[in-house]
Motif scaffolding. Structure first.
Motif, PDB file in Angstrom:
ATOM      1  N   GLU A 150       0.826  -1.202   0.000  1.00  0.00           N
ATOM      2  CA  GLU A 150       0.000   0.000   0.000  1.00  0.00           C
ATOM      3  C   GLU A 150       0.868   1.263   0.000  1.00  0.00           C
ATOM      4  OE1 GLU A 150      -3.338   2.385  -0.050  1.00  0.00           O
ATOM      5  OE2 GLU A 150      -3.269   0.187  -0.274  1.00  0.00           O
ATOM      6  N   ASN A 151       1.918   1.280   0.789  1.00  0.00           N
ATOM      7  CA  ASN A 151       2.784   2.462   0.812  1.00  0.00           C
ATOM      8  C   ASN A 151       3.435   2.684  -0.549  1.00  0.00           C
ATOM      9  OD1 ASN A 151       2.233   3.025   3.468  1.00  0.00           O
ATOM     10  ND2 ASN A 151       4.071   2.060   4.286  1.00  0.00           N
ATOM     11  N   GLY A 152       3.861   1.597  -1.177  1.00  0.00           N
ATOM     12  CA  GLY A 152       4.440   1.721  -2.509  1.00  0.00           C
ATOM     13  C   GLY A 152       3.424   2.194  -3.526  1.00  0.00           C
ATOM     14  N   LEU A 153       2.206   1.652  -3.451  1.00  0.00           N
ATOM     15  CA  LEU A 153       1.151   2.089  -4.366  1.00  0.00           C
ATOM     16  C   LEU A 153       0.919   3.588  -4.230  1.00  0.00           C
ATOM     17  CD1 LEU A 153      -1.245   1.686  -6.275  1.00  0.00           C
ATOM     18  CD2 LEU A 153      -2.609   0.973  -4.296  1.00  0.00           C
ATOM     19  N   ARG A 154       0.905   4.096  -3.017  1.00  0.00           N
ATOM     20  CA  ARG A 154       0.701   5.539  -2.818  1.00  0.00           C
ATOM     21  C   ARG A 154       1.803   6.342  -3.489  1.00  0.00           C
ATOM     22  NH1 ARG A 154      -0.573   5.370   3.691  1.00  0.00           N
ATOM     23  NH2 ARG A 154      -2.557   4.235   3.586  1.00  0.00           N
ATOM     24  N   ARG A 155       3.016   5.826  -3.465  1.00  0.00           N
ATOM     25  CA  ARG A 155       4.124   6.563  -4.101  1.00  0.00           C
ATOM     26  C   ARG A 155       3.939   6.628  -5.615  1.00  0.00           C
ATOM     27  NH1 ARG A 155       7.336   4.253   0.384  1.00  0.00           N
ATOM     28  NH2 ARG A 155       8.299   6.024   1.453  1.00  0.00           N
ATOM     29  N   TYR A 156       3.457   5.557  -6.214  1.00  0.00           N
ATOM     30  CA  TYR A 156       3.219   5.597  -7.662  1.00  0.00           C
ATOM     31  C   TYR A 156       2.011   6.466  -7.999  1.00  0.00           C
ATOM     32  CZ  TYR A 156       6.828   2.104  -8.341  1.00  0.00           C
ATOM     33  OH  TYR A 156       8.044   1.461  -8.375  1.00  0.00           O
ATOM     34  N   LEU A 157       0.965   6.403  -7.182  1.00  0.00           N
ATOM     35  CA  LEU A 157      -0.218   7.225  -7.426  1.00  0.00           C
ATOM     36  C   LEU A 157       0.088   8.708  -7.264  1.00  0.00           C
ATOM     37  CD1 LEU A 157      -2.990   5.135  -5.616  1.00  0.00           C
ATOM     38  CD2 LEU A 157      -2.659   5.397  -8.087  1.00  0.00           C
ATOM     39  N   ALA A 158       1.106   9.047  -6.480  1.00  0.00           N
ATOM     40  CA  ALA A 158       1.460  10.452  -6.253  1.00  0.00           C
ATOM     41  C   ALA A 158       2.232  11.060  -7.417  1.00  0.00           C
ATOM     42  CB  ALA A 158       2.285  10.579  -4.971  1.00  0.00           C
ATOM     43  N   LEU A 159       2.691  10.246  -8.366  1.00  0.00           N
ATOM     44  CA  LEU A 159       3.416  10.801  -9.512  1.00  0.00           C
ATOM     45  C   LEU A 159       2.468  11.633 -10.370  1.00  0.00           C
ATOM     46  CD1 LEU A 159       5.541   7.680 -10.602  1.00  0.00           C
ATOM     47  CD2 LEU A 159       6.276   9.640  -9.236  1.00  0.00           C
ATOM     48  N   PRO A 160       2.971  12.714 -10.971  1.00  0.00           N
ATOM     49  CA  PRO A 160       2.114  13.546 -11.829  1.00  0.00           C
ATOM     50  C   PRO A 160       1.415  12.734 -12.911  1.00  0.00           C
ATOM     51  CG  PRO A 160       4.206  14.632 -11.413  1.00  0.00           C
ATOM     52  CD  PRO A 160       4.337  13.251 -10.864  1.00  0.00           C
ATOM     53  N   GLU A 161       2.127  11.804 -13.504  1.00  0.00           N
ATOM     54  CA  GLU A 161       1.554  10.835 -14.429  1.00  0.00           C
ATOM     55  C   GLU A 161       2.470   9.629 -14.484  1.00  0.00           C
ATOM     56  OE1 GLU A 161       1.238  12.173 -18.434  1.00  0.00           O
ATOM     57  OE2 GLU A 161       3.195  13.149 -18.456  1.00  0.00           O
ATOM     58  N   LEU A 162       1.901   8.483 -14.771  1.00  0.00           N
ATOM     59  CA  LEU A 162       2.684   7.256 -14.828  1.00  0.00           C
ATOM     60  C   LEU A 162       3.328   7.133 -16.205  1.00  0.00           C
ATOM     61  CD1 LEU A 162       0.263   4.801 -12.992  1.00  0.00           C
ATOM     62  CD2 LEU A 162       2.450   5.660 -12.155  1.00  0.00           C
TER      63      LEU A 162
END
Length: 408
Positions: A150-162
């Motif tokens: 979950e913590n890792g997912l939040r870091r990817y979701l926080a990127l301006p775009e994937l």
């Protein structure tokens, strides 16, 4: 001469056990699962906990995308397991600072993958900070990322775009048993540390910060040990779930002031230097994730903090200031890794989903974005896991069946 079936008046036949030892069952499960997946020429780099009983997935992953490097998380690498894995795989250190530097990370990934397209298996969002620049530097080589937490997912979701496809298994229903068992493992480790001091859990007051899947597992494990549990969660929905389950509720200040045991399972630095002053004198503080995710306590090491430190026993550091103290367990890191965080076969079902996500990335075209493994694939994984670890027992043949057709 005639033939007949011998009838028996003996009791019904006993059930024949078909349960295999866990390691044998895991190897068979992954071998069978890998046989259903396509092979590719792609490579994989794998950030992972290096713990006993949890590494059976690597050979199966390697058949889908060759494992070119294993990157042990530094706080969860068992020495014996590390030595064993080093006989087969290249082990490289993982460091958030270096992995956030695209000028270092891009050449590293290119070298390890040897020019082949690659999948990055992540635990904790290590590749997230530099991912966009790395994808630009290595066009077409990063097929995607598979994130476990979950913590890792939040870091990817926080990127301006994937910049590439990212599969998450963090919120998969197949991960829920693991999360609950992690909660049990955390409570087990805290109990083990307390017993080293001649103390026990029953009858104590505990506060659990965060009522996500792991926090709920911690609360349930504490309740089973006859501990009085208060839950604090800033999300009203989760707080309502905790209260409806039967746990107490209090404001953050009060929940810390009355707890002998505090478990932080938010992943959002719920406790910093200010909150330490709210802790009950003599309280024990334990984290459920990495220290840099769970706490903001860098100031403890500064002489200006006024705290003195005493290492009571391995895994317990007592901090004292102005005649009051608290004990930090496991240096603030996930305390369950002090005792290898054993959670049994449940770990294998989510590892299989990680392999399935890798197979999807290397065989199908994907646009950049966030993905989850399809429900049907999860269902098939669950069915295969049940067959491997909890097979339907088959009755042993009866004497009558065994002698059917015998000449009398």
């Amino acid at each position: 001469m005639s033939t007949s079936v011998v009838e028996s008046s003996s009791p019904p036949p006993a059930v024949k056990s078909v349960i295999r030892p866990p390691s044998v069952a895991a190897d068979a499960f992954f071998a069978e699962f890998a046989s259903t997946l396509p092979r590719s020429e792609a490579a994989s780099l794998v950030v992972t906990h290096l713990l006993p009983g949890q590494m059976n997935f690597l050979p199966a992953l390697g058949k889908v995308a060759e494992v070119r490097a294993v990157l042990p998380k530094p706080k969860s690498a068992d020495r014996r397991t590390q030595d064993l894995m080093s006989e087969t795989y290249r082990l490289d250190p993982v460091d958030r600072g270096r992995f956030a530097d695209p000028e270092w990370l891009a050449p590293y990934l290119q070298d390890r993958a040897d020019g082949r397209p690659m999948v990055l298996a992540d635990i904790g969002g290590y590749f997230a900070p530099a991912l966009a620049e790395v994808c630009q530097t290595l066009p077409g080589l990063i097929r995607g990322v598979v994130e476990d937490t979950e913590n890792g997912l939040r870091r990817y979701l926080a990127l301006p775009e994937l910049p590439c496809p990212v599969y998450s298994v963090a919120r998969s229903p197949l991960k829920e048993p693991e999360d609950r068992l992690v909660g049990e493992a955390i409570v087990f480790s805290v109990e083990t540390l307390l017993r080293r001091l001649g103390e026990v859990m029953p009858g104590r007051n505990a506060t659990v910060l965060g009522f996500g899947k792991i926090g709920a597992g911690i609360a349930a494990a504490l309740h089973a040990r006859h501990v009085r549990v208060t839950v604090y969660d800033r999300d009203p929905i989760r707080q309502a779930q905790a209260v409806a389950t039967g746990y107490g509720r209090a404001a953050l200040h009060d929940s810390l002031a009355h707890a002998e045991l505090v478990f932080s399972a938010t992943g959002n630095r719920a406790i910093g230097m200010e909150e330490l002053a709210w802790l009950r004198d003599g309280a024990y503080l334990a984290g459920a994730t990495s220290a840099d995710d769970e706490f903001d306590l860098a100031g403890l090491a500064s002489p200006r903090s006024g705290f003195t430190r005493e290492d009571v026993v391995p895994g317990i550091a007592r901090y004292t200031r102005d005649g009051r103290s608290f004990s930090l367990l496991g240096s603030g890191n996930a305390v369950n890794f002090l005792h290898t965080s054993a959670i049994g076969p449940a770990i294998h079902v989510i590892k299989a989903e990680i392999i399935a996500a890798t197979a999807l990335l290397v065989t199908l075209p994907h646009e950049p974005g966030m993905y989850e493994v399809p429900h049907q694939t999860r269902t098939e994984i669950a069915a295969a896991w049940l067959d491997a670890f909890q097979p339907t027992a088959a009755p042993a043949p009866s004497r009558a069946a065994a002698t059917e057709g015998a000449v009398l």
